[in-house]
Design an enzyme around this catalytic site. Structure first.
Site, short mmCIF file in Angstrom:
data_model
loop_
_atom_site.label_atom_id
_atom_site.label_comp_id
_atom_site.label_asym_id
_atom_site.label_seq_id
_atom_site.Cartn_x
_atom_site.Cartn_y
_atom_site.Cartn_z
CG ASN A 1 31.80 78.22 23.39
OD1 ASN A 1 31.44 79.10 24.17
ND2 ASN A 1 32.61 78.44 22.37
CG MET A 2 25.63 75.98 21.91
SD MET A 2 24.28 74.93 22.43
CE MET A 2 23.03 76.20 22.70
CE LYS A 3 34.15 74.81 19.32
NZ LYS A 3 34.94 75.22 18.18
N GLY A 4 31.09 72.37 23.22
CA GLY A 4 31.76 71.58 24.25
C GLY A 4 33.21 71.30 23.98
#
Ligand code: B12
Ligand code: B12
Ligand SMILES: Cc1ncc(COP(=O)(O)O)c(C=O)c1O
Ligand SMILES: Cc1ncc(COP(=O)(O)O)c(C=O)c1O
Lengths: 247, 522, 247, 522
Positions: free
Chosen positions: C128-131
């Site tokens: 995910n993007m947010k990591g």
């Protein structure tokens, strides 16, 4: 799925799965190599499907591990024999009657926590009037003359006292077991009694949370009593065993 | 119990908003049925079994009605029609349909009134069976009353029902009050209910009627032996909620995991499907005297438990109102929440206490279902055992209803026998040692706990009012719950949703609703 | 007392003491015979000074034990090798630069939780993007084109999708391991890819809390990532390994 | 902190009774000295080392004075006289006495004023050394301040000082604030202090000055590294209380187990001996800025913790007053108590909470020493770990000062490295997660906890008033504490008690008492 009692293996959630939980420390710094070493160690012990589920750096180059693994070894439960005190359990009155009938005089019992051991609670539980877990202690038995010498009694002192009181029975309590100090103390007592020619004349009993009947026999005692012992168990044994000897 | 000074007007407003949300959904629900609702009806009317390919007969029947495009009338109509036509009982009809000897949709139609009369009679018999099970439970509870709440709830999950039975009985002997048989992974996405006794499952055991019955029997035996009624739980969720409810009602399960939103959010089941299914499944549960367990704890397995605390509360309000509309009593609402705050946070224990006390106060009659730490459990089983102990302490101190016991091996494997045993020992010690703690504790007025609880309440109210405005389905589309966006027409099972025709008939609906009343006291 | 790393043994409180804690269940009724069986089992495993410190009756003929014992076996820590991903760790920018320079085009990465596994948190953490834990996930890398197919993706579906998207890399997450279902799922995927002639064209990576690099290699994967993996570790590996392959 | 509504007049009366008891004992103490008091003085004045038979030189010197029947004048007088006579320093004299080259008692006597002048000078140097150690501690504490109380206290007990050092450093790194080196069984009954670094001990490690120094050095290193001052503890009890105090003062120990009655009750040391010894040892501890830990927890290892709770409180009052009379400040009084109620008793957690909160309130400035469950620990290490967690929770919630961490293997063996590590992890989690719980909890007025605390207080007051009436020694003879009867002239070490002659001189007494003041604010 009835269990085959000749092939009993640890159980996690399926019969025969061999599941075991293990925790230990290795003197190596934490990291992947430590975990691998931990795993290989368990494998070398014969464990299978070893999973190191946790490791923690404890500092100073020590690492703590929690592991789960499967033990492929089984044991034949049906052939397991437990060295156990074989006398039958008798209650307070029965024991007193038994001594009266079979021996005809009160037996002299001397007890002590020997060496540097100061843990008196266990011996007191067995000997004191007030007893333990609802059972009266040996001091309450009219057919036992019980002397509790207390704590930190040196073996010399105990032997001297036993001689003085013409003891039939010696009770020794050993609670501290670090570096096998209990084995040292217990062995020394046997040697002293033998040297003094008293060993055969005395019923020699030891007890403590890490004492087993098996260990006691190995060390040259007549019986050993472990955690959770109740006074009547000890009294029953004394009565029956002394009767046998005096017969 | 310790009392927090909560803003009652906010509680009232939140409940009103949830009521509005639920009523909006209910009007949608009332206009629809689904394949599993229809199958559940057939099951209750007496259809069971599978064909040679292991396809359940209820599926075969409903399938044939659906294929003919007539499901909007209700499948039971065609079953009863066939019974009238053939003189067979429900099962007889079903077997002939399965073997291809009979085609439901090719039979002459009997007068609607005659068909409905037969249906009403079958329904009455079905409800009598459920009532009998319910009465049997009540009688056993009277004879073998359990201990005080929190009740100790443990899971068995070996995959093999026979192994499960052993483990369940051992757990009961150790002191567990409730046994949940965890379902195998993936069953919730099956659009049918497997059949028979099963011995293969991953991470759980198939929910089948035979498995229910076997476990119920074992627990009845052990209940009698222990003089303590042991409750049985299974999962009434996924694509077959109403059918499982039907099976559970007949086999006298006592609790069901049964959430209005869980399948949508966590299993990507179509929202229309789940919302319709949950209603009928809850109606059956309500009638059977089953306590439902809702799944708010699941929000916290993906979101942060401090930040998302208000979503849990908001969902509890919604589950409560939807539940009441389905005839459930407050005493049947095991609303879920969990001890999932990162234990490394300073004062995390205070925040857990605040949340648990708050839920207790806002839902005073509900037997709240309190879930143990799972997300922050690690391979350190000692730490895990301790966390579970702190959780048990909060449970008893705040008077939770149903305490799901945490397993020290949560991060490792499904519970071993010894893990479960240790869990029960943990709870028994803590709850006995702190039995009356709740009565002795008062929280500092205006202190940290009270502030935290009021904050969570305010945020939940805000969320609920927003959802009430846009409607629950839109809220789900916008990802307002659990950070998951779900489309109204996406996900699994939409093809099984059917708009009711004007002549739709479900012979169970009216008698159940009449008896239960609808909407409770809100 | 410097530790001899060629002979590392568990440590309780004295170097070399071999101390271990063990807990397990036996499908035998609680009692002295059970304890003795437990002890003998551990002895049969080669453990010494076995002490059964606790037993509890769990009902239905099962008994729980806690034991301490000494493990006489040692392990040569210096020769322990850990199968580990050998690529070097690069941060976000370095990895993107590396792909730009050595490959010259974005790599296509397809990820899924396969079989019936619905545990997306781990795969999301990586993708995910947010990591995760402060590191951005693969979706944020301009030089990776990451597709997260989510949970309960059947292997067929994953292979089809990989073909459709012309994937360079497949990421598989497996969290449920009961009855080795992960091994089943992971093996099936390799077989499918081989059958379709795709295996050689794809960098195949798996991950999950019970996955090790070693297991991954055994099952025919190019790498495996376990508990606590961070996204850049995976991105670094992808970049370097793909560069090597495309060279 | 949570507040209990305790009867203040009873607290005041109990304290007054304890004061009377202590003053009565003090008048006895003031008239006596003992062999170990004299040896302690010699040690502080510069005598150390052992002869070839490992007999410590202080013993040899005091022995020779005692043999001559002159101990009533104080041993230091003869040492200083010999120094004047020979021009040697204290150690030089001692070595010659040990080797038989010099006989203290055969030397011509120098004028008393000259001898006392030398003694006063030696005493000033000794006190300067102690002050330097004390200032070093203060400086290190300023530089490396520790975390909030409760401080985490763990023991090392391998028997081997080198192994102990490793374990102590590891414990500090894990988060322990205080390291106690447990003494080997039996040392307390030795009427001398062993010498040098030691590697053999059972259940603990010999307390020697060299061992103190080695451990202090190791902990200083780790303190600097961690930026957190790690406190060191040993046992100032048994037949050599004052000597160990002297060694500890010089080697900068930070805490000492040091109880006025422990040796009498639990080691059968003669009461006159212990009461005299405890005074001088406490004076030294007071001067050295050392916190003492009293041993009330021991009452509960033999007696029932619910029934004997008031004896703990009574003893705390007595230890407090005797401590104040020996110059200790309230901040140095680590009064002991323990979490030893049978955990299987319903509401046991409430009773523990009540007892701990009560002690906290009655002794508000004392850094209370709170002992973990030991008696009810079993081989079930999981249960043990949990009990320790509940204990830690009570510790942080009631603001205890010194938290002795329980070991999950308490019933099995002296702690393994991993046991101690797990114990620290346990406390760190619980105390962080419940850091401000104490500020948030209020107890139900008039509830179970308050009632229990007031009951215990009433019974303690009764006991103290009775003891004040009959005197402490008679009370000990009657077995009013710990169910043990001790004769005034029985037990070990009475032969070492000597009535002071009018010309008795202890050069340390006056300067210490002057500086410290005596009796505090009661
Ligand atoms: C109470 C206690 C103390 C008290 C003892 C008070 C007293 N008057 O006895 C005090 C505080 C003084 C104490 C001190 C120490 N203790 Co301690 N103590 C304990 C504790 C908490 C409980 C022991 C107890 O009372 N058990 C209850 C009794 C009823 O059980 P029991 O002893 O097992 O007795 C039963 C049976 O074993 C049997 N039995 C026992 N003896 C006998 C004898 C006969 C003849 C028979 C037939 C049966 C029998 O019958 C009894 C009734 O069922 C244990 C930890 C624990 N939870 O077990 C540590 C423990 C025993 N102590 C320990 C240690 C190391 C010490 C010290 C040496 C520490 C130190 N260096 O200062 C000191 C020194 C004492 C000394 N010189 O021996 C260790 C021993 C480790 C080991 N295995 O070697 C333990 C295990 C704690 C630990 N983990 O470190 N201790
Ligand atoms: C959260 C959770 C759930 C949530 C999942 C929500 C979601 N959307 O993911 C819910 C509640 C839905 C759930 C359900 C179930 N769960 Co669950 N669950 C957990 C729990 C508590 C935490 C897992 C987690 O999120 N960890 C955090 C992440 C970040 O860690 P991670 O997965 O290890 O990922 C890291 C690495 O492994 C790696 N990684 C992971 N995948 C990949 C992939 C690649 C390519 C790479 C490179 C790296 C990588 O990188 C990540 C970041 O570092 C665990 C217990 C625990 N504490 O571990 C049980 C657990 C995993 N669940 C379990 C089970 C059995 C189930 C159920 C099957 C139970 C049931 N029958 O109902 C169900 C069904 C789910 C299904 N069909 O799969 C078991 C599995 C037992 C086993 N070993 O087989 C566990 C261990 C609990 C238990 N002890 O029983 N669960
Ligand atoms: C309400 C609810 N339903 C069902 C489940 C189980 O999910 P499934 O059977 O879909 O895997 C859970 C999981 O905890 C739940 O909370
Ligand atoms: C005050 C006090 N002194 C000393 C000890 C240790 O006893 P000993 O060194 O006499 O074995 C204890 C035991 O816990 C204690 O509490």
């Amino acid at each position: 799925m009835p269990t085959d009692l000749t092939q009993v293996r640890p159980y996690g959630d399926t019969l025969g799965d061999g599941a075991m939980q293990i925790s230990f420390t290795l003197p190596v710094p934490s990291g992947p190599q430590a975990a691998e070493a931990a795993k290989q160690l368990l494998q070398k012990m014969g464990l299978q499907a070893v999973s190191i589920v946790h490791q923690a750096d404890m500092g100073e180059g020590f690492t703590f591990f929690v592991a789960y693994a499967k033990c492929p070894i089984s044991i034949d439960y049906t052939s397991v024999r437990v060295p156990q005190v074989t006398t039958t359990y008798m209650d307070f009155d029965t024991t007193n009657d038994f001594i009266r009938r079979h021996i005809g005089r009160p037996l002299v019992v001397v007890g002590a926590c020997t060496g540097d051991d100061a843990h008196t609670v266990g011996l007191d539980a067995i000997m004191n009037m007030k007893g333990y877990a609802g059972s009266p202690g040996l001091e309450r038995y009219p057919m036992l003359r019980a002397y509790n010498l207390g704590s930190q009694v040196q073996n010399e002192e105990l032997v001297a006292k036993a001689r003085e009181l013409k003891a039939d029975v010696i009770l020794v309590s050993q609670v501290v077991t670090q570096k096998d100090v209990h084995v040292l103390n217990l062995t020394q007592l046997v040697e002293m009694l033998e040297a003094e020619g008293l060993r055969d004349k005395i019923l020699l009993i030891c007890g403590g949370p890490r004492i087993t009947h098996e260990l006691a026999l190995e060390l040259g005692y007549d019986a050993g009593f472990g955690a959770g012992t109740l006074p009547p168990q000890v009294a029953s044994f004394i009565a029956q065993e002394m009767a046998k000897r005096l017969r | 119990m310790p009392k927090l000074n909560l803003d009652q007007s906010k509680i009232d407003a939140a409940r009103a908003a949830a009521r509005a949300i639920a009523e909006d959904i209910q009007s949608f629900v009332d206009q629809h049925t689904t394949v599993t609702v229809e199958r559940a009806i057939l099951r209750l009317l007496g259809v069971d079994g599978v064909n040679a390919e292991q396809i359940p007969l209820p599926n075969i029947l409903v399938e044939s009605v659906a294929r003919a495009g007539r499901l909007s009338q209700g499948a039971s109509f065609f079953l009863a029609n066939a019974m009238l036509e053939t003189g067979l009982d429900a099962q007889g009809v079903a077997e002939r349909v399965a073997s291809g000897q009979l085609d439901l949709m090719q039979l002459p139609l009997h007068p609607t009134s005659a068909v409905r009369a037969l249906l009403d009679q079958l329904a009455a018999e079905a409800l009598a069976r459920i009532t009998a099970a319910r009465e049997k439970r009540e009688q056993m509870l009277a004879q073998y009353p359990g201990g005080p709440q929190p009740w100790l709830y443990v899971i068995v999950a070996t995959g093999n029902i026979h192994e499960d039975v052993i483990q369940a009985k051992a757990a009961a002997r150790a002191g567990a009050d409730i046994i949940a048989v965890i379902r195998t992974t993936g069953q919730s996405l099956l659009d049918y209910v497997p059949y028979g006794l099963t011995t293969e499952g991953f991470g759980g055991t198939y929910a089948t009627q035979a498995n229910f019955a076997l476990m119920r029997k074992a627990l009845d035996e052990v209940s009698a032996e222990l003089g303590r009624y042991i409750r049985l739980v299974n999962y009434c969720s996924g694509l077959c909620m109403p059918e499982i409810a039907a099976m559970g009602a007949i086999e006298r399960l006592d609790m069901m995991l049964n959430d209005a939103l869980y399948g949508i959010l966590f299993r990507d089941i179509n929202m229309q499907r789940t919302l319709v299914d949950q209603f009928f499944s809850r109606l059956i549960n309500a009638y059977a005297g089953i306590i439902i367990n809702t799944g708010e704890d699941n929000y916290l397995t993906t979101a942060d438990a401090l930040a998302a605390a208000h979503t849990v509360l908001a969902s509890q309000f919604i589950n409560e109102q939807l539940g009441l509309l389905a005839g459930l009593k407050h005493e049947q609402l095991g609303l879920g929440h969990a001890f999932e705050i990162d234990p490394n946070i300073e004062d995390s224990f205070l925040w857990e206490l605040a949340q648990a006390a708050m839920a207790r106060q806002i839902f005073p009659q509900a037997p709240l279902k309190y879930m143990p730490p799972t997300k922050h459990m690690t391979g350190d089983i000692f730490r895990g055992y301790l966390l579970n102990g702190m959780f048990n302490l909060v449970g008893v101190a705040t008077g939770q209803g149903i305490q799901l016991l945490g397993m020290l091996t949560e991060a490792i494997h499904t519970p071993f026998l010894q893990d479960r045993f240790l869990a029960v020992q943990n709870a028994r010690y803590v709850m006995n040692a702190a039995r009356h703690l709740g009565e002795e504790l008062v929280f500092q007025p205006g202190g940290r706990l009270e502030q935290r609880a009021n904050q969570v309440l305010s945020k939940a109210l805000e969320l609920l009012e927003h959802v009430a405005k846009i409607g629950l389905m839109t809220a789900l589309e916008q990802g307002l719950f659990a950070d998951v966006k779900r489309s109204r027409v996406g996900g699994k099972g939409l093809e099984g949703v059917v708009r009711k025709a004007p002549d739709y008939y479900n012979p169970l609906l009216a008698p159940m609703l009449t008896e239960l009343g609808r909407g409770g006291d809100a």
